[in-house]
Design a protein around this motif. Structure first.
Motif, PDB file in Angstrom:
ATOM      1  N   MET A  74       0.834  -1.214   0.000  1.00 27.99           N
ATOM      2  CA  MET A  74       0.000   0.000   0.000  1.00 27.99           C
ATOM      3  C   MET A  74       0.863   1.257   0.000  1.00 27.99           C
ATOM      4  N   TRP A  75       2.135   1.104   0.365  1.00 33.95           N
ATOM      5  CA  TRP A  75       3.080   2.234   0.318  1.00 33.95           C
ATOM      6  C   TRP A  75       4.471   1.686  -0.066  1.00 33.95           C
ATOM      7  N   PRO A  76       4.611   1.308  -1.330  1.00 33.22           N
ATOM      8  CA  PRO A  76       5.845   0.680  -1.809  1.00 33.22           C
ATOM      9  C   PRO A  76       7.069   1.582  -1.596  1.00 33.22           C
ATOM     10  N   ILE A 118      -1.079  -3.584   8.798  1.00 38.33           N
ATOM     11  CA  ILE A 118      -1.439  -2.175   8.559  1.00 38.33           C
ATOM     12  C   ILE A 118      -2.066  -1.585   9.831  1.00 38.33           C
ATOM     13  N   VAL A 119      -1.518  -0.457  10.284  1.00 38.10           N
ATOM     14  CA  VAL A 119      -2.051   0.200  11.486  1.00 38.10           C
ATOM     15  C   VAL A 119      -3.487   0.657  11.219  1.00 38.10           C
ATOM     16  N   GLN A 120      -4.398   0.204  12.056  1.00 30.46           N
ATOM     17  CA  GLN A 120      -5.809   0.602  11.931  1.00 30.46           C
ATOM     18  C   GLN A 120      -6.116   1.759  12.869  1.00 30.46           C
ATOM     19  N   LEU A 121      -5.536   1.710  14.074  1.00 32.81           N
ATOM     20  CA  LEU A 121      -5.769   2.798  15.035  1.00 32.81           C
ATOM     21  C   LEU A 121      -4.728   2.746  16.139  1.00 32.81           C
ATOM     22  N   ALA A 123      -8.995  11.372  15.480  1.00 33.58           N
ATOM     23  CA  ALA A 123      -9.066  12.097  14.200  1.00 33.58           C
ATOM     24  C   ALA A 123      -9.901  11.299  13.206  1.00 33.58           C
ATOM     25  N   TYR A 124      -9.580  10.028  13.066  1.00 33.39           N
ATOM     26  CA  TYR A 124     -10.249   9.160  12.084  1.00 33.39           C
ATOM     27  C   TYR A 124     -11.704   8.891  12.492  1.00 33.39           C
ATOM     28  N   GLN A 125     -11.922   8.432  13.767  1.00 37.53           N
ATOM     29  CA  GLN A 125     -13.276   8.039  14.184  1.00 37.53           C
ATOM     30  C   GLN A 125     -14.238   9.223  14.145  1.00 37.53           C
ATOM     31  N   VAL A 177     -18.732   3.412   5.900  1.00 37.89           N
ATOM     32  CA  VAL A 177     -17.905   2.250   5.588  1.00 37.89           C
ATOM     33  C   VAL A 177     -16.511   2.466   6.186  1.00 37.89           C
ATOM     34  N   ASP A 178     -16.348   1.888   7.372  1.00 35.79           N
ATOM     35  CA  ASP A 178     -15.074   1.990   8.089  1.00 35.79           C
ATOM     36  C   ASP A 178     -14.308   0.704   7.821  1.00 35.79           C
ATOM     37  N   SER A 179     -13.765   0.596   6.633  1.00 31.98           N
ATOM     38  CA  SER A 179     -13.140  -0.673   6.216  1.00 31.98           C
ATOM     39  C   SER A 179     -11.633  -0.623   6.422  1.00 31.98           C
ATOM     40  N   SER A 180     -11.012  -1.793   6.276  1.00 32.17           N
ATOM     41  CA  SER A 180      -9.553  -1.800   6.205  1.00 32.17           C
ATOM     42  C   SER A 180      -9.221  -1.629   4.718  1.00 32.17           C
ATOM     43  N   ASP A 181      -7.995  -1.863   4.328  1.00 27.97           N
ATOM     44  CA  ASP A 181      -7.642  -1.583   2.931  1.00 27.97           C
ATOM     45  C   ASP A 181      -8.144  -2.666   1.989  1.00 27.97           C
ATOM     46  N   ALA A 198     -11.296   6.437   2.398  1.00 35.60           N
ATOM     47  CA  ALA A 198     -10.851   6.568   1.001  1.00 35.60           C
ATOM     48  C   ALA A 198      -9.352   6.854   0.886  1.00 35.60           C
ATOM     49  N   GLU A 199      -8.561   6.104   1.634  1.00 31.31           N
ATOM     50  CA  GLU A 199      -7.107   6.025   1.424  1.00 31.31           C
ATOM     51  C   GLU A 199      -6.406   7.378   1.407  1.00 31.31           C
ATOM     52  N   SER A 200      -5.165   7.352   0.936  1.00 27.77           N
ATOM     53  CA  SER A 200      -4.313   8.533   1.038  1.00 27.77           C
ATOM     54  C   SER A 200      -4.145   9.217  -0.323  1.00 27.77           C
ATOM     55  N   MET A 201      -4.380  10.518  -0.370  1.00 29.74           N
ATOM     56  CA  MET A 201      -4.254  11.251  -1.638  1.00 29.74           C
ATOM     57  C   MET A 201      -2.800  11.288  -2.116  1.00 29.74           C
ATOM     58  N   LEU A 240      -0.761   8.587  -1.745  1.00 34.01           N
ATOM     59  CA  LEU A 240      -0.297   7.225  -2.087  1.00 34.01           C
ATOM     60  C   LEU A 240      -1.215   6.460  -3.030  1.00 34.01           C
ATOM     61  N   HIS A 241      -2.520   6.796  -3.027  1.00 33.92           N
ATOM     62  CA  HIS A 241      -3.473   5.917  -3.701  1.00 33.92           C
ATOM     63  C   HIS A 241      -4.301   6.629  -4.753  1.00 33.92           C
ATOM     64  N   THR A 242      -3.625   7.439  -5.540  1.00 36.94           N
ATOM     65  CA  THR A 242      -4.339   8.313  -6.471  1.00 36.94           C
ATOM     66  C   THR A 242      -5.204   7.509  -7.446  1.00 36.94           C
ATOM     67  N   THR A 287      -0.294   8.386  12.430  1.00 39.36           N
ATOM     68  CA  THR A 287       0.214   7.005  12.361  1.00 39.36           C
ATOM     69  C   THR A 287      -0.249   6.274  11.103  1.00 39.36           C
ATOM     70  N   TYR A 288      -0.897   6.983  10.171  1.00 37.71           N
ATOM     71  CA  TYR A 288      -1.150   6.393   8.860  1.00 37.71           C
ATOM     72  C   TYR A 288      -0.033   6.832   7.923  1.00 37.71           C
ATOM     73  N   PRO A 289       0.584   5.892   7.218  1.00 44.76           N
ATOM     74  CA  PRO A 289       1.644   6.278   6.286  1.00 44.76           C
ATOM     75  C   PRO A 289       1.184   7.418   5.384  1.00 44.76           C
ATOM     76  N   GLY A 308       0.601  10.218   6.566  1.00 40.26           N
ATOM     77  CA  GLY A 308       0.046  11.134   7.563  1.00 40.26           C
ATOM     78  C   GLY A 308      -1.360  11.629   7.285  1.00 40.26           C
ATOM     79  N   VAL A 309      -1.957  11.151   6.189  1.00 38.22           N
ATOM     80  CA  VAL A 309      -3.338  11.581   5.906  1.00 38.22           C
ATOM     81  C   VAL A 309      -4.185  10.382   5.497  1.00 38.22           C
ATOM     82  N   ILE A 310      -5.477  10.505   5.734  1.00 39.02           N
ATOM     83  CA  ILE A 310      -6.436   9.525   5.238  1.00 39.02           C
ATOM     84  C   ILE A 310      -7.606  10.306   4.639  1.00 39.02           C
TER      85      ILE A 310
HETATM   86  N1  JA2 Z   1     -10.401   0.925   9.385  1.00 40.13           N
HETATM   87  C1  JA2 Z   1      -9.612   1.954   9.914  1.00 40.13           C
HETATM   88  C2  JA2 Z   1      -8.790   2.712   8.890  1.00 40.13           C
HETATM   89  C3  JA2 Z   1      -8.114   1.854   7.904  1.00 40.13           C
HETATM   90  C4  JA2 Z   1      -7.129   2.663   7.087  1.00 40.13           C
HETATM   91  C5  JA2 Z   1      -5.777   2.067   7.260  1.00 40.13           C
HETATM   92  C6  JA2 Z   1      -4.802   2.706   6.339  1.00 40.13           C
HETATM   93  N2  JA2 Z   1      -4.198   3.866   6.531  1.00 40.13           N
HETATM   94  C7  JA2 Z   1      -3.337   4.061   5.510  1.00 40.13           C
HETATM   95  C8  JA2 Z   1      -2.460   5.091   5.199  1.00 40.13           C
HETATM   96  C9  JA2 Z   1      -1.663   4.986   4.070  1.00 40.13           C
HETATM   97  C10 JA2 Z   1      -1.729   3.865   3.284  1.00 40.13           C
HETATM   98  C11 JA2 Z   1      -2.629   2.845   3.584  1.00 40.13           C
HETATM   99  C12 JA2 Z   1      -3.430   2.962   4.704  1.00 40.13           C
HETATM  100  N3  JA2 Z   1      -4.363   2.150   5.241  1.00 40.13           N
END
Ligand code: JA2
Length: 292
Positions: A12-14, A53-56, A63-65, A158-162, A193-196, A198-200, A227-229, A231-233
């Protein structure tokens, strides 16, 4: 004592590595769907990791919740019926519970182990399950939504993982179509909706699918989660055809609800200014060509 570090390398972040110092590992097991890891970090509190992958983390989960919950709920007059897809840690439930207009909260989480682990190690998130309005369904949300009556919900979160592993099918068009059908006219969806940064391509694909599937408005918002690679989600906010929804100006401001907060816990991140600011986008994102 030898203090370990955990290195987060992931497709997800090569070519990028993130690491956190592990004070001690509290839980590590494989569920039916993914590897579930909980450890005590040095400065972010306890950390929940799914398939590497760090979820929380206790420190920045607010911030996320708060954003994923209040961006949709503060955009409609009086949300009553809400569905959470994923969210088995309970944090989104905790945030939805602040809205006194809400009468029923359905949650569909596929992995029972996530729920059990949250109740054991993250009580300040799992408190969300204690609200009497919550109805838990453990299973596949695709199946759940297939059997949901049309126009049932005012809001779906939709609070999903990746989309690698169990959440893969949650970014495909058929799933978004079942969500649109389950929402009332003028109902709202908020999707992780992921990171602007990393995941364009993935974001572009999601926006295209949502533009076709939701005849109301579709907007991208974002928040800083250290703590999300990267720094943004991001969050994708969609509304179905019907009464127009202006996501950028909350008509149901959280400040109006402040007094109604069940828990002593105050909001740590979300407020109406942060709501409006979340939709301000960098030029490369506004151009919607998230990659060029
Ligand atoms: N379900 C809680 C949030 C899940 C998002 C986890 C997440 N955060 C990210 C940041 C950068 C790249 C991939 C990522 N995946």
């Amino acid at each position: 004592k030898t203090v370990k570090e955990v290195y987060f390398n992931n497709p997800m972040w090569p070519g990028e590595t993130h690491s956190l110092k592990v004070e001690n590992v509290l839980f590590k097991e494989k569920s039916l769907y993914q590897e579930v890891l909980v450890f005590e970090s040095t400065s972010y509190g306890k950390v929940l990791v799914l398939d590497g992958i760090v979820q929380l983390t206790e420190k920045d989960e607010c911030a996320y919740q708060e954003m994923i919950s209040h961006l949709p709920l503060c955009s409609i007059e009086s949300p009553k019926n809400v569905l959470v897809v994923g969210g088995g840690d309970g944090g989104v439930l905790r945030e939805i519970a602040r809205h006194s207009s809400v009468e029923r909260i359905d949650i569909c989480e596929i992995d029972q182990m996530v729920i059990d682990v949250s109740k054991k190690f993250f009580p300040q998130l799992a408190i969300g399950f204690e609200d009497p309005r919550v109805h838990l369904h453990v299973g596949d949300a695709v199946e759940f939504l297939r059997h949901t009556s049309q126009g049932k919900y005012d809001a779906i979160i939709v609070d999903s993982s990746d989309p690698v592993g169990p959440a893969q099918e949650l970014v495909e068009k058929p799933f978004f179509e079942t969500i649109a059908r389950a929402l009332r006219p003028g109902g709202v969806l908020c999707n992780m909706a992921e990171s602007m940064w990393l995941h364009t391509h993935l974001i572009q694909d999601m926006i295209s699918i949502c533009r076709e599937t939701f005849k109301g408005s579709v907007h991208y918002a974002w928040a800083n989660v250290p703590t999300y690679p990267s720094g943004v989600i991001g969050f994708l906010l969609c509304s179905t055809e019907g009464p127009p929804v202006d996501f950028k100006h909350p008509i149901n401001p959280i400040e109006k609800l402040e007094g109604a907060i069940e828990y002593k816990r105050q909001l740590k991140f979300y407020n109406s200014e942060m709501h409006r600011a979340a939709f301000s986008l960098p030029s490369f994102v506004k151009r919607e060509r998230l990659y060029d």
